[in-house]
Design an enzyme around this catalytic site. Sequence first.
Site, mmCIF file in Angstrom:
data_model
loop_
_atom_site.group_PDB
_atom_site.id
_atom_site.type_symbol
_atom_site.label_atom_id
_atom_site.label_comp_id
_atom_site.label_asym_id
_atom_site.label_seq_id
_atom_site.Cartn_x
_atom_site.Cartn_y
_atom_site.Cartn_z
ATOM 1 N N ASP A 9 0.794 -1.126 -0.058
ATOM 2 C CA ASP A 9 0.081 -0.005 0.060
ATOM 3 C C ASP A 9 0.886 1.084 -0.021
ATOM 4 O OD1 ASP A 9 -3.125 0.805 1.359
ATOM 5 O OD2 ASP A 9 -1.653 2.130 1.187
ATOM 6 N N ASP A 107 -4.010 2.320 -5.098
ATOM 7 C CA ASP A 107 -2.456 2.346 -4.657
ATOM 8 C C ASP A 107 -2.394 0.974 -3.799
ATOM 9 O OD1 ASP A 107 -3.913 2.797 -2.140
ATOM 10 O OD2 ASP A 107 -2.411 4.135 -1.449
ATOM 11 N N GLU A 108 -3.053 -0.116 -3.882
ATOM 12 C CA GLU A 108 -2.665 -1.113 -3.301
ATOM 13 C C GLU A 108 -3.115 -2.546 -4.035
ATOM 14 O OE1 GLU A 108 -5.470 -2.275 -0.092
ATOM 15 O OE2 GLU A 108 -7.015 -0.684 -0.814
HETATM 16 P P1 TTP Z 1 -5.287 5.173 0.915
HETATM 17 O O1 TTP Z 1 -4.330 4.161 0.806
HETATM 18 O O2 TTP Z 1 -6.488 4.705 1.632
HETATM 19 O O3 TTP Z 1 -4.655 6.400 1.725
HETATM 20 P P2 TTP Z 1 -3.077 7.037 1.427
HETATM 21 O O4 TTP Z 1 -2.381 6.150 0.457
HETATM 22 O O5 TTP Z 1 -3.321 8.522 1.053
HETATM 23 O O6 TTP Z 1 -2.620 6.819 3.063
HETATM 24 P P3 TTP Z 1 -1.990 5.715 3.774
HETATM 25 O O7 TTP Z 1 -0.355 6.201 3.787
HETATM 26 O O8 TTP Z 1 -2.682 5.838 4.929
HETATM 27 O O9 TTP Z 1 -2.143 4.615 2.965
HETATM 28 O O10 TTP Z 1 -5.983 5.947 -0.310
HETATM 29 C C1 TTP Z 1 -5.070 6.010 -1.744
HETATM 30 C C2 TTP Z 1 -5.452 7.154 -2.186
HETATM 31 O O11 TTP Z 1 -6.805 7.430 -2.718
HETATM 32 C C3 TTP Z 1 -5.261 8.691 -1.314
HETATM 33 O O12 TTP Z 1 -3.947 8.907 -1.460
HETATM 34 C C4 TTP Z 1 -6.321 9.340 -2.073
HETATM 35 C C5 TTP Z 1 -7.151 8.614 -2.571
HETATM 36 N N1 TTP Z 1 -8.441 8.691 -1.492
HETATM 37 C C6 TTP Z 1 -9.501 9.601 -1.627
HETATM 38 O O13 TTP Z 1 -9.461 10.436 -2.810
HETATM 39 N N2 TTP Z 1 -10.370 9.531 -0.730
HETATM 40 C C7 TTP Z 1 -10.429 8.786 0.177
HETATM 41 O O14 TTP Z 1 -11.714 8.844 1.086
HETATM 42 C C8 TTP Z 1 -9.642 7.809 0.224
HETATM 43 C C9 TTP Z 1 -9.700 6.983 1.690
HETATM 44 C C10 TTP Z 1 -8.456 7.945 -0.613
HETATM 45 MG MG MG Z 2 -2.139 4.148 0.563
#
Ligand code: TTP
Ligand code: MG
Length: 360
Positions: A9, A107-108
């Site tokens: 992730d 992103d995962e």
């Molecule tokens: P996530 O993997 O949930 O968040 P992240 O990568 O920003 O942070 P983390 O380090 O905790 O993993 O989501 C991936 C991307 O998806 C994030 O960068 C932005 C987008 N996103 C949104 O646009 N709205 C949302 O509510 C969420 C949860 C994510």
């Molecule tokens: Mg993330």
Amino acid sequence: MSRFIFHCDLDCFFAAVEIRDNPEYKGKPVIIGADPKGGKGRGVVATCSYEARKFGLHSALPISKAYQLCPHGIYLRPSSSKYSEASIKVMTILHSYSPSFQQVSIDEAYIDVTGICNNYEEATALALEIQKEIYQKVGITLSIGCAPTKSIAKIASDQNKPNGITVIKPDEIHSFLYNMDITRIPGIGKKTKKYYNKLGFYIIGDIIKTPLHIMIEKFGKYGKWVWEIANGLDNREVKEFQEERKSISKERTFYEDTGDFNLILSKFEEINSRIHTYVEKHNIYYRTITLKIRFEGFLTFTRSKSLNYPFQDKEKVMTIILSLYNEFSKYPKKVRLIGIKLSNIEKQKNKKQLQILQFS
Ligand code: TTP
Ligand code: MG
């Protein structure tokens, strides 16, 4: 033998891409989302850097609230094409490490590296190598959870962010999970949490120590799923295609109920084309075709036909749909809605090979 599953992730993904492209933002609270308009803006935070999270900011927080908590932050609008490009690069790298790859969001992704790694030391070394390659080639970091099941790997990837590696061996699962809040189990959100809390379940340990039949009694089928995850029982495989998706369907309601066969035919063709744009793009094959038809007065029927091999053929679907429709062609009522569903689906990597198989 135990499996080695990685859940990968990206860290604060959108913000990380912006920081990569604007190094002067490094170490600062960077917020991606709606325009805060000096605290009067509408909309929400998409994501933010870890520095911004220290002020209580997080995804989905109203941007006005974010501005109140962190007025000196760097607020940026999202640039989707940049994020898609970075995501594709990352996913291509991840896929190169194992053919058993499943992307689950922008992103995962999971990769199954059983057979590539023989022990947990090798798994850790591989995770480090992946982090290094992604940082060198894409310029952003990710966190990796390695465990014998998908659900534990997912929980693990979140344990040590950013740029973390968390390896959980089979005999460590219980102690790893025991004191965690129940919301760390994927699927238990804020609302479900309240319900669990009411019944005395706060930490994952409360689930682990409850016998399965009690979990089912209290929470039904979902209770079984949660209990199994808490106990490290999750046989789901890493598949390229999201297995949650069981079928693809589309339906259309006529503006006015109709008995006009040509109109019905052209609607079927339209629905079929739309579905096939999707299945062709995603390389999806199916075995079962279902026709749905609703007449005036809400009387609804479905009829299916299954073939004994997976196929992808727009014309053939149309022929099957029309033969299924034939039964209703003399029905004395007008048609209100029609639909097509493709099920028993799977994603094929090698289209050509499959077609040869079909005709042999
Ligand atoms: P996530 O993997 O949930 O968040 P992240 O990568 O920003 O942070 P983390 O380090 O905790 O993993 O989501 C991936 C991307 O998806 C994030 O960068 C932005 C987008 N996103 C949104 O646009 N709205 C949302 O509510 C969420 C949860 C994510
Ligand atoms: Mg993330």
